[in-house]
Design a protein around this motif. Structure first.
Motif, short mmCIF file in Angstrom:
data_model
loop_
_atom_site.label_atom_id
_atom_site.label_comp_id
_atom_site.label_asym_id
_atom_site.label_seq_id
_atom_site.Cartn_x
_atom_site.Cartn_y
_atom_site.Cartn_z
N ALA A 11 -5.25 18.71 12.70
CA ALA A 11 -5.29 17.76 12.10
C ALA A 11 -5.33 16.46 13.40
N LEU A 12 -4.21 17.01 14.06
CA LEU A 12 -3.84 16.15 15.38
C LEU A 12 -5.16 16.37 16.31
N ALA A 13 -5.90 17.19 16.55
CA ALA A 13 -6.60 17.98 16.83
C ALA A 13 -8.70 17.26 16.54
N LYS A 14 -8.04 17.04 15.46
CA LYS A 14 -9.39 15.79 14.84
C LYS A 14 -9.16 14.57 15.75
N VAL A 15 -8.02 13.99 14.95
CA VAL A 15 -7.32 12.53 15.99
C VAL A 15 -7.87 12.31 17.48
N ASP A 16 -7.18 13.24 17.94
CA ASP A 16 -7.36 13.50 19.52
C ASP A 16 -9.44 13.25 19.96
N GLU A 17 -10.13 14.36 19.01
CA GLU A 17 -11.33 14.38 19.37
C GLU A 17 -11.62 12.69 18.84
N LEU A 18 -11.74 11.93 17.58
CA LEU A 18 -12.30 11.11 17.05
C LEU A 18 -11.83 10.03 18.75
N GLY A 19 -10.37 9.87 18.73
CA GLY A 19 -9.94 9.51 19.66
C GLY A 19 -10.42 8.72 21.24
#
Length: 88
Positions: A11-19
């Motif tokens: 989930a954090l990796a996805k947040v990072d990617e989208l950010g």
């Protein structure tokens, strides 16, 4: 059974990617502002409706009308109703 830490990491990796994508798009949008300002002011100088210019910039009105002021364009006072009479 899923490991909670794995799900959190995903989930954090996805947040990072989208950010990162968002930050990149915002930087691109910011780099377009000088060109957009020039085009908006030119359109107003040529007599285009300021409300239409504002609409097409897809921005809030404050910066767009500030561009017109900074360019020294005269302020538009009062609107005309459908019969062509000026309202105060």
């Amino acid at each position: 059974m899923d490991i909670p830490e794995k799900a959190q990491a995903d989930a954090l990796a996805k947040v990072d990617e989208l950010g990162r994508k968002r930050a990149s798009l915002l930087a691109q949008a910011q780099s377009l502002l000088p060109e957009l300002q020039k085009a908006a002011v030119r359109a107003a100088q040529l007599g285009a409706s300021r409300s239409r210019i504002h609409q097409l910039t897809r921005m809030s009105p404050g910066p767009v009308y500030r561009w017109f002021d900074e360019a020294g364009l005269p302020k538009v006072r009062g609107k005309k109703d459908k019969d062509g009479d000026k309202n105060a």
